[in-house]
Motif scaffolding. Structure first.
Motif, PDB file in Angstrom:
ATOM      1  N   VAL A 203       0.669  -1.170  -0.044  1.00  0.00           N
ATOM      2  CA  VAL A 203       0.023  -0.125  -0.023  1.00  0.00           C
ATOM      3  C   VAL A 203       0.802   1.053  -0.120  1.00  0.00           C
ATOM      4  CG1 VAL A 203      -1.657   1.356   1.392  1.00  0.00           C
ATOM      5  CG2 VAL A 203      -1.883  -1.121   1.152  1.00  0.00           C
ATOM      6  N   ARG A 204       1.857   1.130   0.886  1.00  0.00           N
ATOM      7  CA  ARG A 204       2.758   2.429   1.016  1.00  0.00           C
ATOM      8  C   ARG A 204       3.439   2.804  -0.523  1.00  0.00           C
ATOM      9  NH1 ARG A 204       4.420   4.078   6.240  1.00  0.00           N
ATOM     10  NH2 ARG A 204       3.193   3.119   7.703  1.00  0.00           N
TER      11      ARG A 204
ATOM     12  N   HIS B  64       0.676   4.108  -2.956  1.00  0.00           N
ATOM     13  CA  HIS B  64      -0.453   4.977  -2.620  1.00  0.00           C
ATOM     14  C   HIS B  64      -0.477   6.430  -3.237  1.00  0.00           C
ATOM     15  CE1 HIS B  64      -2.723   7.818   0.168  1.00  0.00           C
ATOM     16  NE2 HIS B  64      -3.418   6.719   0.311  1.00  0.00           N
ATOM     17  N   ARG B  65       0.828   6.913  -3.352  1.00  0.00           N
ATOM     18  CA  ARG B  65       0.959   8.236  -3.868  1.00  0.00           C
ATOM     19  C   ARG B  65       0.603   8.289  -5.320  1.00  0.00           C
ATOM     20  NH1 ARG B  65       5.199  10.903  -6.763  1.00  0.00           N
ATOM     21  NH2 ARG B  65       5.390  13.008  -6.390  1.00  0.00           N
TER      22      ARG B  65
ATOM     23  N   ARG C 176      -3.288   7.936  -5.745  1.00  0.00           N
ATOM     24  CA  ARG C 176      -3.784   9.144  -5.327  1.00  0.00           C
ATOM     25  C   ARG C 176      -3.655  10.185  -6.477  1.00  0.00           C
ATOM     26  NH1 ARG C 176      -4.546  13.867  -3.303  1.00  0.00           N
ATOM     27  NH2 ARG C 176      -6.055  14.210  -1.444  1.00  0.00           N
TER      28      ARG C 176
ATOM     29  N   ASP D 233      -9.197  11.218  -1.594  1.00  0.00           N
ATOM     30  CA  ASP D 233      -8.770  10.051  -0.593  1.00  0.00           C
ATOM     31  C   ASP D 233      -9.701   9.152  -0.461  1.00  0.00           C
ATOM     32  OD1 ASP D 233      -6.616  11.557   0.338  1.00  0.00           O
ATOM     33  OD2 ASP D 233      -7.978  12.949   1.704  1.00  0.00           O
TER      34      ASP D 233
ATOM     35  N   THR E 186      -9.130   7.086  -3.407  1.00  0.00           N
ATOM     36  CA  THR E 186      -7.598   6.119  -3.179  1.00  0.00           C
ATOM     37  C   THR E 186      -8.290   4.928  -2.301  1.00  0.00           C
ATOM     38  OG1 THR E 186      -6.523   7.973  -3.530  1.00  0.00           O
ATOM     39  CG2 THR E 186      -5.449   6.237  -2.451  1.00  0.00           C
ATOM     40  N   GLN E 187      -8.924   5.207  -1.248  1.00  0.00           N
ATOM     41  CA  GLN E 187      -9.243   3.995  -0.235  1.00  0.00           C
ATOM     42  C   GLN E 187     -10.176   3.062  -0.751  1.00  0.00           C
ATOM     43  OE1 GLN E 187     -11.619   5.411   3.318  1.00  0.00           O
ATOM     44  NE2 GLN E 187     -11.075   3.685   4.414  1.00  0.00           N
TER      45      GLN E 187
ATOM     46  N   PHE F  68      -7.947   0.724  -2.987  1.00  0.00           N
ATOM     47  CA  PHE F  68      -7.055  -0.323  -2.126  1.00  0.00           C
ATOM     48  C   PHE F  68      -7.884  -1.231  -1.576  1.00  0.00           C
ATOM     49  CE2 PHE F  68      -3.667   2.819  -2.462  1.00  0.00           C
ATOM     50  CZ  PHE F  68      -2.556   1.890  -2.734  1.00  0.00           C
TER      51      PHE F  68
END
Length: 205
Positions: free
Chosen positions: A41-42, A45-46, A49, A63, A66-67, A70
């Motif tokens: 995820v890390r 993530h960028r 987004r 946000d 993005t959530q 995932f």
């Protein structure tokens, strides 16, 4: 001292190694390893987004999108077999999340307009970095592009996907992606040139 740029082959090798590492994390996360899930995820993530922000043209909803991306991905990890890179697979899910969001919002009655795009963009841009004003201008210009050209430009020029992978995400031929990027770049350059020419007039007024 200026560090010399890496040769193209070494740079591509470095990118391929990173993609392989991220895909390996996704495969490890598929087996339920908590650390692998967090690192996966890390790692992306960028990029996710950025992609959903520009594709949906709604930074206020980024946000949530993005959530949602995932959540969908983690729920589908058991079906991921690594045939494509994890980044390509994830951005394909992000694309579907944005499309579903647009369809859902378009089916609801609009009670009022949200805040203007520039205000929303300003709230999402880091103010302490060089080029802040340029970032706002680019965000506004990207919003004026047709959806398909904006997506192709963001995927290849901002997220950094190779054209072949961008074609997989967009579900279109690679030649179409190249054409969309070229047209988007031409439009952006023309609009920026027009803005620069108009700037002295505005100042004089």
């Amino acid at each position: 001292m200026i560090t010399p740029a890496l040769p193209a082959s070494r740079e591509q090798s470095r990118k391929n190694s990173r993609e392989d590492s991220i895909t390996a994390l996704a495969l490890a996360a598929r087996s339920g390893e908590p650390d692998a899930v967090d690192l996966f995820v890390r790692a992306l993530h960028r990029d996710v987004r950025h992609y959903v922000t520009y594709l949906s043209a709604d930074p206020q909803n980024a946000d949530d999108l993005t959530q949602d991306t995932f959540l969908r991905a983690l729920g589908s990890l058991h079906r991921f077999e690594g045939r494509s890179s994890a980044r390509t697979w994830l951005l394909s899910i992000a694309r579907r999340a944005v499309i579903d969001s647009i369809r859902y919002n378009s089916s609801r009655p609009r009670l009022s307009d949200t805040g203007d795009w520039q205000s929303a963009a300003e709230r999402t841009q880091p103010r302490d970095l060089p080029g802040f004003d340029d970032g706002i201008a680019l965000t506004e210009l990207l919003d004026t592009l047709p959806d398909d050209r904006r997506e192709a430009f963001v995927l290849t020029q901002m997220v950094g996907l190779p054209y072949a992978e961008a074609a997989l995400v967009s579900n279109c031929p690679i030649g179409t992606v190249r054409s969309r990027v070229a047209r988007a770049r031409t439009s952006l350059i023309e609009w920026l040139d027009e803005a620069e020419q108009a700037a002295p007039v505005a100042v004089a007024a």
